[in-house]
Design a protein around this motif. Structure first.
Motif, PDB file in Angstrom:
ATOM      1  N   LEU A   1      24.902   3.495   5.700  1.00  0.00           N
ATOM      2  CA  LEU A   1      23.582   3.534   4.990  1.00  0.00           C
ATOM      3  C   LEU A   1      22.906   2.010   4.813  1.00  0.00           C
ATOM      4  CD1 LEU A   1      24.862   5.411   1.823  1.00  0.00           C
ATOM      5  CD2 LEU A   1      22.566   5.777   2.830  1.00  0.00           C
ATOM      6  N   ALA A   2      23.763   1.049   4.631  1.00  0.00           N
ATOM      7  CA  ALA A   2      23.205  -0.254   4.479  1.00  0.00           C
ATOM      8  C   ALA A   2      22.492  -0.479   6.079  1.00  0.00           C
ATOM      9  CB  ALA A   2      24.411  -1.263   4.209  1.00  0.00           C
ATOM     10  N   ALA A   3      23.169  -0.177   7.108  1.00  0.00           N
ATOM     11  CA  ALA A   3      22.436  -0.607   8.347  1.00  0.00           C
ATOM     12  C   ALA A   3      21.289  -0.020   8.433  1.00  0.00           C
ATOM     13  CB  ALA A   3      23.619  -0.455   9.253  1.00  0.00           C
ATOM     14  N   THR A   4      21.191   1.203   8.164  1.00  0.00           N
ATOM     15  CA  THR A   4      20.100   1.947   8.292  1.00  0.00           C
ATOM     16  C   THR A   4      18.929   1.341   7.794  1.00  0.00           C
ATOM     17  OG1 THR A   4      21.346   3.813   7.910  1.00  0.00           O
ATOM     18  CG2 THR A   4      19.176   4.384   8.479  1.00  0.00           C
TER      19      THR A   4
ATOM     20  N   LEU B   1      20.050  -3.830   5.876  1.00  0.00           N
ATOM     21  CA  LEU B   1      20.190  -4.672   4.731  1.00  0.00           C
ATOM     22  C   LEU B   1      21.364  -5.280   4.422  1.00  0.00           C
ATOM     23  CD1 LEU B   1      18.489  -2.165   2.367  1.00  0.00           C
ATOM     24  CD2 LEU B   1      17.310  -4.102   3.018  1.00  0.00           C
ATOM     25  N   THR B   2      22.075  -5.349   5.321  1.00  0.00           N
ATOM     26  CA  THR B   2      23.547  -6.110   5.383  1.00  0.00           C
ATOM     27  C   THR B   2      23.248  -7.454   5.137  1.00  0.00           C
ATOM     28  OG1 THR B   2      23.672  -5.726   7.654  1.00  0.00           O
ATOM     29  CG2 THR B   2      25.418  -4.674   6.342  1.00  0.00           C
ATOM     30  N   GLY B   3      24.012  -7.857   4.003  1.00  0.00           N
ATOM     31  CA  GLY B   3      23.775  -9.292   3.513  1.00  0.00           C
ATOM     32  C   GLY B   3      23.443 -10.573   4.509  1.00  0.00           C
ATOM     33  N   ALA B   4      24.185 -10.502   5.671  1.00  0.00           N
ATOM     34  CA  ALA B   4      24.115 -11.688   6.538  1.00  0.00           C
ATOM     35  C   ALA B   4      22.784 -11.293   7.715  1.00  0.00           C
ATOM     36  CB  ALA B   4      25.400 -11.890   7.306  1.00  0.00           C
ATOM     37  N   ALA B   5      22.169 -10.382   7.471  1.00  0.00           N
ATOM     38  CA  ALA B   5      21.162 -10.183   8.565  1.00  0.00           C
ATOM     39  C   ALA B   5      20.070 -10.932   8.056  1.00  0.00           C
ATOM     40  CB  ALA B   5      20.736  -8.763   8.564  1.00  0.00           C
ATOM     41  N   LEU B   6      20.311 -12.467   8.283  1.00  0.00           N
ATOM     42  CA  LEU B   6      19.425 -13.511   8.016  1.00  0.00           C
ATOM     43  C   LEU B   6      19.142 -14.429   9.177  1.00  0.00           C
ATOM     44  CD1 LEU B   6      20.477 -14.432   4.423  1.00  0.00           C
ATOM     45  CD2 LEU B   6      18.364 -13.516   5.083  1.00  0.00           C
TER      46      LEU B   6
ATOM     47  N   MET C   1      24.800  -8.339  -5.656  1.00  0.00           N
ATOM     48  CA  MET C   1      24.323  -9.697  -5.092  1.00  0.00           C
ATOM     49  C   MET C   1      24.598  -9.756  -3.685  1.00  0.00           C
ATOM     50  SD  MET C   1      25.972 -12.894  -7.326  1.00  0.00           S
ATOM     51  CE  MET C   1      25.070 -12.898  -9.107  1.00  0.00           C
ATOM     52  N   ALA C   2      25.276  -8.765  -3.044  1.00  0.00           N
ATOM     53  CA  ALA C   2      25.426  -8.930  -1.800  1.00  0.00           C
ATOM     54  C   ALA C   2      24.362  -8.152  -1.025  1.00  0.00           C
ATOM     55  CB  ALA C   2      26.949  -7.888  -1.274  1.00  0.00           C
ATOM     56  N   LEU C   3      24.083  -7.033  -1.652  1.00  0.00           N
ATOM     57  CA  LEU C   3      22.878  -6.035  -1.526  1.00  0.00           C
ATOM     58  C   LEU C   3      21.573  -7.009  -1.423  1.00  0.00           C
ATOM     59  CD1 LEU C   3      23.162  -2.733  -2.951  1.00  0.00           C
ATOM     60  CD2 LEU C   3      23.285  -3.228  -0.642  1.00  0.00           C
ATOM     61  N   GLY C   4      21.523  -7.845  -2.488  1.00  0.00           N
ATOM     62  CA  GLY C   4      20.423  -8.913  -2.682  1.00  0.00           C
ATOM     63  C   GLY C   4      20.428  -9.939  -1.379  1.00  0.00           C
TER      64      GLY C   4
ATOM     65  N   GLY D   1      13.772   2.001  -6.427  1.00  0.00           N
ATOM     66  CA  GLY D   1      13.725   0.628  -5.709  1.00  0.00           C
ATOM     67  C   GLY D   1      14.219   0.641  -4.222  1.00  0.00           C
ATOM     68  N   GLU D   2      14.407  -0.426  -3.597  1.00  0.00           N
ATOM     69  CA  GLU D   2      14.970  -0.784  -2.156  1.00  0.00           C
ATOM     70  C   GLU D   2      16.473  -0.375  -2.222  1.00  0.00           C
ATOM     71  OE1 GLU D   2      14.389  -4.792  -1.662  1.00  0.00           O
ATOM     72  OE2 GLU D   2      14.778  -4.553   0.550  1.00  0.00           O
ATOM     73  N   PHE D   3      17.001  -0.535  -3.428  1.00  0.00           N
ATOM     74  CA  PHE D   3      18.565  -0.298  -3.128  1.00  0.00           C
ATOM     75  C   PHE D   3      18.770   0.884  -4.149  1.00  0.00           C
ATOM     76  CE2 PHE D   3      18.373  -4.997  -2.537  1.00  0.00           C
ATOM     77  CZ  PHE D   3      18.458  -4.865  -1.191  1.00  0.00           C
ATOM     78  N   ALA D   4      17.902   1.686  -4.235  1.00  0.00           N
ATOM     79  CA  ALA D   4      18.239   3.018  -5.140  1.00  0.00           C
ATOM     80  C   ALA D   4      19.441   3.692  -4.623  1.00  0.00           C
ATOM     81  CB  ALA D   4      16.982   3.648  -5.432  1.00  0.00           C
ATOM     82  N   TRP D   5      19.590   3.841  -3.176  1.00  0.00           N
ATOM     83  CA  TRP D   5      20.750   4.843  -2.658  1.00  0.00           C
ATOM     84  C   TRP D   5      21.874   4.269  -3.242  1.00  0.00           C
ATOM     85  CZ3 TRP D   5      24.217   1.857   0.183  1.00  0.00           C
ATOM     86  CH2 TRP D   5      23.523   0.511   0.548  1.00  0.00           C
TER      87      TRP D   5
END
Lengths: 360, 309, 362
Positions: free
Chosen positions: C9-12, C15-20, C81-84, A55-59
Motif C-alpha cells: 500500500l505504502a509503495a503504491t 510514500l515509504t519514509g526513506a524515498a527521499l 511520523m514514519a508516513l510523514g 487525506g493523503e494517508f487516509a488509507w
C-alpha cells in the motif's frame, strides 16, 4: 426576551440538523483559537477533519478510526440503553478496566500454551469481569436503593488501583526486568486480537461493536424489553402500572452495559493496547458517556458520534505532530465540540421563542 | 521498620495541608449538590483554578491576587456548566464530563509559558507563642492562611445551610424544584449561584495546589483530586462537618502511606489508595440501609428543571 | 495487517519514509511521553532536539509529538511520523518498546531509536540509555558529606533496574565518606506527579531525612525542601533530569542532568552520511550524556573537591562506580576486591547492596 417552550415531541429536523450546527460552531470557534495560537485555522481544521478521512494517508488513518471508535461505540451502545431507562452507569471505565484485567489474567494463567481455546476463554472472562463489576452497583441499587451513579463512579477508582497493582505486581511480565506491565498479549498468538482483514483496522472489537449496535437497535425498537426501558425512562409511574419490574430493569441495564464495557476492555488489551499497563485506562469509559449523549442515545447515532470522536482524536494527533499545535489545544477543541453539541441539543427538545411570553 | 520515626504532630500537620485542596473543592460541590445539581466537572474547575491562580500570582507578584483569580476562574468554568445545564437544559452528567475535558485542555494551553517557574508562596501565619506550643502549636497554629480560610468556610457553609433562610431555600430547591418553584423561589437563580460558588471553591482548591502545596504549575497537576472531592461529598452524606472529616481522612491516606513507606513499613500501596473509595461505597450502603430511599442525597439531584408555566 | 500488504500500500502510493532524494533535509521525529513543559525527562529530550537543529541547521528538519500515551496511541503516532517522511524516529520512553518494534517492521527504511528499552527485533531498531548511576555516585558522595542526621532519602519512581542502580550507587558512595549513613527509599510509582512527590519529600523531611535524591522528574521535592528550610530546617536536594537551577544555591546543591544532545547529533549525523547501524548504546559521563550541574557554594570545599575528583575519574574511565568489594544485601559476595560490574548484570539489577534496609517491592 428569549424563552424556551417544550416541544410535545422532539423535533426530527433539529435532531438531525443540530449536530451539524454544533460542528459548524466548533469549527468557527476552534478556528479562532488556532488563529490565536498563530496557526492557519483552515490548515488546522483540514488536518483534523479532512486528512484522516480523505487525506493523503487516509488509507492508514481510516483503519485507525475504526480502532479508536470501536471501544467507544461498544461501550456507549450499552450505556445508552440504561440512560434511556434512567439508570445511570457512569462507571463504564471501571468495568472496561476490570474486563481487561480479568480477561488478561485468565489468558496469562495458561501462558505459554498455544491452545485455540485461550482467546475465547479470555473473551468470556472479560465480559464476565465487566458484568460482575457492574453488578455491584446494580445489586446495591436493587436491594438497598443505593445510588448507582455514585457507586459505579467510586468503583472506577477501585478498578484503577486494581489495574496499578496488576501492572506492577501480580500480572507483571516476569521477563521485563522489573518494568511494570504484563506480557504483550497481542504478540502471543493464542491471545492476540489481530486485524481480521489486512489494512482495515477491523479487529474482533469492531465486529463486537457492530453486533452490539444492531442488537441494541433491535432491542429498543422491536422487543418488549426495549418498550419497558423507554417507558421506565419517560414515565416511571406508568411503567409500574404496565408491569415493568424496576429491579429487573436495573439488573439488565447495568449488567448489559458492564458486559459490553468489559468486552471492549478485553479486545483493547489483546489488540491495540497489547498489555495490561498502568496507563491502560485511557478514559474510553468516560468518553463513551459523551458519545452516548452525542448519539442522542440512539444506537445508530452512537455509531456516528463514535466515529466523529475518533476523527478528532486521530486528526488531532495529526495536527499536533504535523503543525506543532499543542496537544492541549486539541483537547480544548474537543471540549468545545462537546459543549456545542450538548448546547444545540436544546433546539430539538424546545422551541426558542423570542419576544414576551404570555406568562413570563 | 521504625514507626517511631513518624511524628504524630508533623503527620497531622502535613495531612491538613494535603487535604486542603480536596476539602475546598468538596465543600463547594456539596453546596451545588444540595441545590440539586450534579457537576462532575470538579476536576476541570480545579485545574482551571490552579492555572489562573498561578498565572495571576506570577504576574501580580501576590499570592492573594492568585487566589482571587483562581476563584473567578473556577466560577467562570462553573457558569459555563450552569449556562448549559440550567438554561439550555443539557444533561448534567455529560456536561460535567465535558467540562473536565475542556478544563484540562484549556489550562494546559494557558499555562504553557508558566512551566518551571517558582511562585512566591504563602508563608505560615505566625501566631507567636501559640505556634510554639507542643503538638497543638504546630497542628493548630502553624499553617498558612488558606488552611484557616478553608476551616472558616466549612463553618460558614454549615451555619448557612442550617440557620439561614437562604440556606433553607437552597435545600428546598434541591429537594423539590417544582415545589420550590410553586412557592415562588427562583430555582434557576438559586442553582446558578450555587454552581458559581462551587466553581469558586474548586478554583481555590486548585490554586492551593499550584501556589502552596506543590507549589508550581504543571499540566494535569490536579491528578484526580477533583474526583476524590466528589467521593467525599457522598462520603459526607451532604453535610459540611462531615466533609471536613472526609477530606482529612482521604487527604491523610496518601500522606500516611508515604510516611509508613519512609519509616520502612511494607504497605500494600494500591489497597491503601483504593481505601477511600471502598469506604465511600460502604458509607453509601449504610446511608441507604438507614434511609431506605435514595439515601441522604437531595431528592432532585441531577434532574433538570424547566418551568413549564 | 500483514506487513507485505502494508508495504505494498505504502509503495503504491510512493510514500515509504526513506524515498527521499539525497539533498533533502533529514527528517528526525521525536515521540515524547510527557509535555515538553514537564521540566524534566521530556524537557531534556526536547533540548536534545533543539541542539540537533542548532547543529545541522537546514540539513535537518525535526518534528515531535508530546504526551503520547504508551499503548495503542503510540503505535499510531509513530506510524504517522514514519508516513510523514521521517528518516529517523526517537521514541523516548520505555513503554514505547513494543510499538516501536512493531512500526519498525513495517518501515524497514526508517531508523528507529528507542530510549531505555532492550528489544531490538529488527535491524533498523537501536536502543539507547544513559549511565545515570555514574552521576548518582557523585551525588551520593555529596550527600554523605552533607548529611548531619545520617539519613539520606531516595524518592524512587518504579522498582526497575535504573532506579535500583541509582539507589545502590548513591548509597555506596555516601557510605564511603560517612559510614553511619542510612538510606530511606520511598517508591512513588510515578515518573511525574508533583503533588505526590511533594508529599513524599515532606514525609522524609518529617522523619529526619536531610538530603533527598529523587528519581522522579518534578521540582516539587525541591520546593518542599525550600519550604522546610524557610521554617528553620536544613535540607538539601539535587536537581533531577534537568538542572532545576531555580532552586540554587540551596536546597538544590547540585544536579544530575540527562544530556541527549551528543547522542542525537551523532545518530542523525550517521543517517546523513549513511553509516547508521543497529546498536545498543549506553553512554555516561565520558560521552557527555550524564552531566553534573553546578555544585553550589552551600557544599563544603572538601566535599566539592571530592565530587569533582570523582567526576574526573569516572569521565576518564579510571573509576567505575560499582567496583568491588561489594556484597549484596543478604551478605553474599557480589563483586570481589577490584572486580567491576558487568553491563549485563547492571542492566538487570534487582537487588540492594549490603547495608540498605527494606525490600524491593515486586
Amino acid at each position: 426576551m428569549i424563552r424556551l417552550e417544550r416541544r410535545p415531541t422532539p423535533s426530527r429536523v433539529w435532531g438531525a440538523a443540530s449536530p451539524l450546527l454544533a460542528v459548524a460552531l466548533t469549527m468557527v470557534s476552534g478556528g479562532l483559537m488556532f488563529a490565536a495560537l498563530g496557526q492557519d485555522p483552515l490548515e488546522a481544521l483540514r488536518t483534523i477533519f479532512w486528512d484522516p478521512v480523505l487525506g493523503e494517508f487516509a488509507w492508514y488513518f481510516r483503519a485507525q478510526l475504526l480502532v479508536k471508535a470501536a471501544p467507544l461505540i461498544l461501550i456507549a451502545a450499552g450505556l445508552a440503553i440504561g440512560f434511556r431507562a434512567g439508570i445511570w452507569n457512569i462507571g463504564a471505565e471501571g468495568q472496561y478496566i476490570v474486563g481487561a484485567i480479568a480477561g488478561a489474567a485468565a489468558g496469562l494463567a495458561f501462558y505459554p500454551s498455544e491452545s485455540a481455546l485461550i482467546f475465547p476463554l479470555m473473551v468470556v472472562c472479560g465480559a464476565l469481569g465487566g458484568f460482575l463489576w457492574a453488578m455491584i452497583p446494580a445489586v446495591l441499587k436493587v436491594t438497598l436503593g443505593t445510588n448507582e451513579i455514585l457507586v459505579s463512579l467510586m468503583l472506577v477508582y477501585v478498578a484503577d488501583n486494581l489495574l496499578a497493582s496488576a501492572a506492577v505486581g501480580w500480572l507483571r511480565n516476569p521477563d521485563a526486568v522489573g518494568f511494570p506491565g504484563s506480557r504483550n498479549l497481542s504478540q502471543w498468538e493464542a491471545s492476540a486480537n489481530p486485524e481480521l482483514i489486512a489494512g482495515t483496522g477491523m479487529h474482533w472489537g469492531v465486529v463486537a461493536a457492530l453486533i452490539a449496535v444492531i442488537f441494541a437497535h433491535v432491542l429498543m425498537t422491536r422487543h418488549l424489553m426495549g418498550f419497558h426501558i423507554r417507558l421506565a425512562g419517560q414515565a416511571p409511574r406508568a411503567a409500574r402500572f404496565a408491569g415493568v419490574a424496576p429491579a429487573r430493569l436495573v439488573l439488565f441495564c447495568l449488567g448489559l452495559s458492564g458486559l459490553l464495557a468489559g468486552l471492549a476492555g478485553l479486545f483493547e488489551v489483546t489488540g491495540p493496547a497489547g498489555q495490561v499497563s498502568i496507563d491502560f485506562a485511557s478514559g474510553y469509559g468516560f468518553t463513551a458517556i459523551i458519545v452516548a449523549f452525542l448519539g442522542r442515545l440512539n444506537p445508530l447515532g452512537i455509531v456516528a458520534a463514535g466515529l466523529l470522536m475518533a476523527v478528532t482524536y486521530v486528526g488531532g494527533d495529526n495536527a499536533a505532530a504535523n503543525l506543532g499545535i499543542p496537544g492541549a489545544a486539541i483537547s480544548a477543541f474537543q471540549g468545545m465540540l462537546l459543549f456545542f453539541l450538548l448546547a444545540v441539543d436544546v433546539l430539538s427538545n424546545f422551541r426558542v421563542r423570542v419576544g414576551r411570553g404570555a406568562l413570563a | 521498620m521504625d514507626l517511631s520515626a513518624i511524628s504524630p504532630t508533623l503527620l497531622v500537620a502535613s495531612l491538613m495541608v494535603a487535604a486542603t485542596p480536596i476539602l475546598l473543592a468538596a465543600l463547594g460541590e456539596m453546596v451545588v449538590e444540595k441545590a440539586g445539581v450534579l457537576n462532575l466537572g470538579v476536576e476541570g474547575m480545579m485545574i482551571m483554578g490552579a492555572v489562573t491562580g498561578f498565572v495571576a500570582a506570577i504576574e501580580s507578584g501576590s499570592p492573594w491576587a492568585g487566589f482571587l483569580a483562581a476563584a473567578i476562574g473556577g466560577a467562570a468554568m462553573a457558569l459555563l456548566f450552569g449556562f448549559l445545564t440550567q438554561v439550555l437544559l443539557s444533561n448534567q452528567v455529560a456536561t460535567g464530563l465535558a467540562l473536565t475535558l475542556f478544563g484540562l485542555g484549556l489550562s494546559a494551553l494557558i499555562g504553557q509559558g508558566y512551566v518551571g517557574i517558582k511562585a512566591n508562596s504563602l508563608g505560615r501565619v505566625d501566631l507567636g507563642a501559640l505556634s510554639d506550643l507542643p503538638f497543638v502549636g504546630r497542628v493548630l497554629f502553624g499553617h498558612d492562611p488558606i488552611v484557616y480560610l478553608s476551616l472558616l468556610l466549612v463553618a460558614g457553609v454549615w451555619a448557612f445551610l442550617r440557620f439561614t433562610r437562604a440556606g433553607l431555600i437552597l435545600r428546598a430547591v434541591g429537594e423539590s424544584h417544582n415545589a420550590a418553584h410553586a412557592l415562588g423561589y427562583h430555582v434557576r437563580r438559586v442553582r446558578m449561584t450555587a454552581i458559581a460558588f462551587g466553581g469558586a471553591c474548586a478554583g481555590l482548591g486548585g490554586a492551593y495546589l499550584s501556589l502552596v502545596r506543590v507549589p508550581q504549575w504543571t499540566e494535569g497537576m490536579t491528578a484526580g483530586a477533583g474526583w476524590i472531592a466528589l467521593a467525599i461529598v457522598v462520603f459526607a452524606s451532604w453535610r459540611a462537618e462531615r466533609v471536613l472529616v472526609g477530606a482529612y481522612l482521604f487527604g491523610g491516606i496518601t500522606v500516611l502511606q508515604l510516611n509508613l513507606q519512609t519509616a520502612g513499613a511494607r504497605v500494600p500501596v494500591e489497597l491503601l489508595s483504593a481505601a477511600p473509595y471502598l469506604v465511600t461505597i460502604l458509607v453509601l450502603v449504610l446511608i441507604s440501609i438507614r434511609a431506605r430511599r435514595g439515601g441522604a442525597a437531595p431528592a432532585d439531584l441531577a434532574r433538570p428543571f424547566h418551568a413549564s408555566t | 495487517m500483514t506487513n507485505k500488504t502494508f508495504l505494498a500500500l505504502a509503495a503504491t502510493l510512493g510514500l515509504t519514509g526513506a524515498a527521499l532524494a539525497q539533498d533533502d533535509p533529514i527528517k528526525a521525529g521525536f515521540i515524547y511521553v510527557g509535555p515538553i513543559g514537564d521540566g524534566g525527562w521530556t524537557y531534556q529530550h526536547d533540548q536534545g532536539r533543539l541542539a540537533l537543529e542548532e547543529e545541522y541547521g537546514d540539513r535537518v528538519e525535526t518534528v515531535y509529538q508530546e504526551s503520547v500515551p504508551e499503548g495503542a496511541d503510540a503505535e499510531r503516532a509513530i506510524t504517522q511520523m514514519a508516513l510523514g517522511g521521517a528518516d529517523i524516529i526517537f521514541t523516548t520512553s520505555f513503554g514505547y518498546m513494543d510499538a516501536t518494534n512493531a512500526v519498525a517492521e513495517k518501515f524497514p527504511d526508517v531508523k528507529f531509536e528507542h530510549a531505555t528499552g532492550f528489544k531490538r527485533d529488527h535491524p533498523n531498531v537501536s536502543t539507547y540509555d544513559a549511565r545515570f548511576y555514574e552521576g548518582r555516585a557523585v551525588l551520593g558522595t555529596l550527600a554523605g558529606h552533607l548529611t548531619e542526621t545520617n539519613k539520606i532519602g531516595y524518592i524512587g519512581s518504579f522498582p526497575i533496574p535504573e532506579n535500583i542502580q541509582g539507589i545502590n550507587s548513591a548509597y555506596l558512595h555516601a557510605k564511603e565518606v560517612n559510614p553511619d549513613v542510612e538510606m530511606v527509599v520511598t517508591w512513588a510509582y510515578t515518573w511525574f506527579d508533583p503533588a505526590k512527590e511533594a508529599d513524599a519529600a515532606r514525609a522524609m523531611i518529617d522523619q529526619g531525612v536531610d538530603v533527598i535524591l529523587q528519581h522522579t522528574d518534578s521540582t516539587a521535592p525541591q520546593a518542599a525542601a525550600e519550604e522546610a528550610n524557610a521554617n528553620g530546617g536544613r535540607v538539601f536536594t539535587f536537581g533531577q533530569a534537568s538542572d532545576m537551577a531555580e532552586f540554587k544555591p540551596e536546597p538544590r546543591v547540585a544536579s544530575i542532568i540527562d544530556n541527549w544532545a551528543p547522542y542525537y547529533i551523532e545518530r542523525v549525523g550517521a543517517v546523513m552520511d549513511g553509516t547508521w547501524e543497529q546498536q545498543a548504546s549506553w553512554g555516561g559521563m565520558a560521552e557527555g550524556e550524564v552531566v553534573i550541574g553546578e555544585i553550589t557554594d552551600a557544599v563544603p570545599e572538601e566535599a566539592k573537591a571530592a565530587a569533582e575528583e570523582m567526576i574526573a575519574n569516572i569521565t576518564d574511565g579510571s573509576y567505575h562506580p560499582f567496583t568491588g568489594p561489594i556484597n549484596k544485601q543478604d551478605g553474599s559476595e557480589w563483586l570481589a576486591e577490584g572486580e567491576v560490574a558487568e553491563d549485563g548484570e547492571l542492566a538487570g539489577m534487582d537487588f540492594y547492596v549490603e547495608g540498605i534496609t527494606g525490600d524491593i517491592p515486586n
